[in-house]
Design a protein around this motif. Structure first.
Motif, short mmCIF file in Angstrom:
data_model
loop_
_atom_site.label_atom_id
_atom_site.label_comp_id
_atom_site.label_asym_id
_atom_site.label_seq_id
_atom_site.Cartn_x
_atom_site.Cartn_y
_atom_site.Cartn_z
N CYS A 6 40.61 39.44 44.84
CA CYS A 6 40.78 39.74 43.42
C CYS A 6 42.28 39.70 43.10
N CYS A 9 43.53 43.56 41.82
CA CYS A 9 43.66 44.72 42.72
C CYS A 9 43.88 44.32 44.17
N CYS A 32 37.43 40.85 40.88
CA CYS A 32 36.25 41.57 41.35
C CYS A 32 35.55 42.14 40.11
N CYS A 35 37.41 45.06 38.36
CA CYS A 35 38.58 44.69 37.56
C CYS A 35 38.16 43.91 36.31
ZN ZN Z 1 39.80 43.86 41.57
#
Ligand code: ZN
Length: 195
Positions: A6, A9, A32, A35
């Motif tokens: 991701c 993050c 992800c 997020c």
């Molecule tokens: Zn993420």
């Protein structure tokens, strides 16, 4: 091995839990689902939204075969999509059960989960195919399933997923020959609408 990190993050995420998001400049970013939902909640100004994480559940079908369902929730503006799916290694789209429900992102996500599990149970209780001497046949006079791409690059042809099993288009045609001369009716149903 595709990189499913991701970009927001930094979490390395299983392929079924990443979303490819187009930016204004046309480039794609991998996020992800958490997020993705955080960004979407910010954009849709749903400040109370909390990303729900559901642990997998195991449910038995009409033959007593146990299926493990994973969940993914994605916020699409004013709708929360909740999907339940089986993980079938190497064949994510073309096999396994998959279900979806849409709900209000401001309501309790566990309520949506409960409704989705009921939908999965209803579907698992019905079998559309029967096996006779290793050969699959249509059990009754109605078949429900999912249309997927057969994965063959030489043309855009479907395969169908019935009772969670992949059935190639030609095999499906062969099954229908048991009904030669019959009429048929095809109704296409959005995944979130299927009862
Ligand atoms: Zn993420």
């Amino acid at each position: 091995m595709p990189d499913n990190t991701c970009v927001r993050c930094g979490a390395v995420t299983p392929p079924h839990d990443v979303v490819s998001v187009a930016s204004a400049d046309g480039a794609f970013r991998l996020l992800c689902s958490r997020c993705f939902n955080v960004e979407m909640a910010h954009r849709a100004k749903i400040h109370t939204f909390e990303h729900p994480e559901f642990t997998p559940v195991r449910l038995a079908d009409a033959d007593g075969v146990v299926h493990e369902f994973h969940f993914r929730s994605l916020l699409f503006g004013d709708q929360l999509s909740l999907e339940a799916f089986e993980l079938v290694s190497g064949n994510e789209d073309c096999a396994g059960f998959r279900f979806q429900l849409l709900g209000d992102p401001r309501s309790d996500p566990f309520e949506l989960l409960g409704d989705l599990v009921q939908k999965v149970k209803r579907a698992l209780a019905v079998r559309h195919l029967v096996e006779h001497a290793g050969k699959l046949d249509v059990a009754g006079t109605m078949v429900r399933g999912r249309i997927e791409w057969d994965g063959n690059d030489n043309g855009r042809m479907p395969c169908v997923v019935i009772d969670g099993r992949r059935v190639d288009w030609t095999d499906f045609g062969a099954m229908l020959m048991a009904f030669e001369g019959w009429q048929f009716r095809v109704e296409l149903v959005d995944p979130s609408d299927e009862a």
